[in-house]
Design a protein around this motif. Structure first.
Motif, short mmCIF file in Angstrom:
data_model
loop_
_atom_site.label_atom_id
_atom_site.label_comp_id
_atom_site.label_asym_id
_atom_site.label_seq_id
_atom_site.Cartn_x
_atom_site.Cartn_y
_atom_site.Cartn_z
N TRP A 35 0.88 -1.21 0.05
CA TRP A 35 0.06 -0.04 -0.17
C TRP A 35 0.93 1.10 0.05
CZ3 TRP A 35 -0.27 4.03 3.67
CH2 TRP A 35 -1.18 5.10 3.39
N PHE A 36 1.73 1.30 0.94
CA PHE A 36 2.66 2.32 1.08
C PHE A 36 3.59 2.52 -0.26
CE2 PHE A 36 6.94 4.29 1.77
CZ PHE A 36 6.44 5.55 2.58
N HIS A 37 3.97 1.63 -0.87
CA HIS A 37 4.58 1.73 -2.25
C HIS A 37 3.62 1.99 -3.54
CE1 HIS A 37 7.86 1.41 -5.05
NE2 HIS A 37 7.34 0.55 -5.82
N GLN A 40 3.35 5.78 -3.18
CA GLN A 40 4.34 6.46 -3.85
C GLN A 40 4.46 6.53 -5.19
OE1 GLN A 40 7.05 8.23 -1.96
NE2 GLN A 40 5.63 7.42 -0.41
N VAL A 41 3.77 5.46 -5.79
CA VAL A 41 3.71 5.40 -7.39
C VAL A 41 2.64 6.78 -7.73
CG1 VAL A 41 2.98 4.20 -9.07
CG2 VAL A 41 4.55 3.19 -7.79
N ALA A 42 1.39 6.62 -6.84
CA ALA A 42 0.30 7.55 -7.10
C ALA A 42 0.88 9.07 -7.20
CB ALA A 42 -0.73 7.29 -6.49
N GLU A 43 1.69 9.18 -6.05
CA GLU A 43 2.20 10.56 -5.64
C GLU A 43 3.26 11.08 -6.97
OE1 GLU A 43 3.86 10.42 -2.06
OE2 GLU A 43 1.63 10.70 -0.83
N ALA A 44 4.16 10.00 -7.23
CA ALA A 44 4.92 10.35 -8.26
C ALA A 44 4.21 10.52 -9.86
CB ALA A 44 6.02 9.27 -8.64
N ALA A 45 3.11 9.97 -10.00
CA ALA A 45 2.50 10.06 -11.17
C ALA A 45 1.67 11.40 -11.15
CB ALA A 45 1.53 9.00 -11.66
N ALA A 46 1.12 11.77 -10.26
CA ALA A 46 0.16 12.99 -10.01
C ALA A 46 1.50 14.21 -9.92
CB ALA A 46 -0.44 13.16 -8.76
N VAL A 73 3.87 7.18 -16.41
CA VAL A 73 4.45 7.17 -15.01
C VAL A 73 4.13 6.01 -14.29
CG1 VAL A 73 5.17 8.18 -12.75
CG2 VAL A 73 5.08 9.58 -14.90
N VAL A 74 2.53 5.75 -14.07
CA VAL A 74 2.26 4.68 -13.65
C VAL A 74 2.51 3.35 -14.31
CG1 VAL A 74 0.09 3.41 -12.85
CG2 VAL A 74 0.09 5.39 -12.53
N GLY A 75 2.57 3.30 -15.48
CA GLY A 75 3.13 2.06 -16.28
C GLY A 75 4.60 1.95 -16.18
N ALA A 76 5.26 2.97 -16.00
CA ALA A 76 6.56 2.67 -16.09
C ALA A 76 7.19 2.28 -14.58
CB ALA A 76 7.25 4.26 -16.31
N ILE A 77 6.71 2.91 -13.60
CA ILE A 77 7.08 2.64 -12.06
C ILE A 77 6.38 1.44 -11.87
CG2 ILE A 77 7.12 3.21 -9.90
CD1 ILE A 77 7.59 6.24 -10.76
N ALA A 105 -4.42 -0.42 -4.53
CA ALA A 105 -3.20 -1.06 -4.15
C ALA A 105 -3.28 -2.69 -4.28
CB ALA A 105 -2.56 -0.87 -2.66
N VAL A 106 -2.28 -3.45 -4.33
CA VAL A 106 -2.54 -4.91 -4.72
C VAL A 106 -2.93 -5.49 -3.30
CG1 VAL A 106 -1.05 -6.88 -5.10
CG2 VAL A 106 -0.68 -4.95 -6.43
N GLN A 107 -3.72 -6.41 -3.35
CA GLN A 107 -4.28 -6.96 -1.99
C GLN A 107 -3.60 -8.11 -1.87
OE1 GLN A 107 -8.49 -6.55 -1.84
NE2 GLN A 107 -8.81 -7.34 -0.03
#
Length: 142
Positions: A35-37, A40-46, A73-77, A105-107
């Motif tokens: 969830w944390f990672h 981080q991906v969502a924040e980087a993409a935004a 960015v989501v696709g790359a990270i 997030a992945v469950q």
């Protein structure tokens, strides 16, 4: 010797009782890390989408460029870390542009409700206006 024979197998029973608890704790730690990672991906993409939106010239077209950058960015990270990710754009003031990335997030633990792993990140700010050195105003207010 009689006391020892009555305790045979006690360790196996104790382990059988403790293993589900230990496994649940380990899976919960993995779930929190994912969830944390994903956050981080969502924040980087935004953030990257907002960077494109803020530096784009006035007029149309910045929305598509910003959402495309956020999706890239989501696709790359982490395309598997942030599932069903979508990006939206908005303006809060005439001169502010914002990008919001939402996904799940992945469950790892199947019994937990899926809504608790929804991630939303928003980034943005004022539109960047580049003025020439000669003092003229080259910014469009459109």
């Amino acid at each position: 010797m009689v006391a020892r024979s009555r305790e045979r197998g006690a360790t196996v029973v104790e382990l059988a009782l403790l293993m589900p608890v230990i496994l649940a704790v380990v899976l919960l730690i993995v779930q929190v890390a994912l969830w944390f990672h994903g956050r981080q991906v969502a924040e980087a993409a935004a953030r990257e989408g907002a960077r494109v939106a803020r530096s784009a010239p006035a007029g149309g077209g910045w929305e598509e460029a910003a959402t495309a950058k956020a999706r890239d960015v989501v696709g790359a990270i982490g395309p598997r870390l942030l599932t069903a990710a979508r990006a939206t754009t908005s303006t809060k003031e005439p001169d502010e542009r914002w990008v919001t990335v939402t996904g799940s997030a992945v469950q790892v633990i199947p019994l937990l409700p899926e809504l608790s792993f929804t991630i939303t990140a928003t980034s943005g700010g004022p539109v960047e206006c580049f003025r020439p050195d000669d003092g003229g105003d080259d910014c469009d207010e459109g």
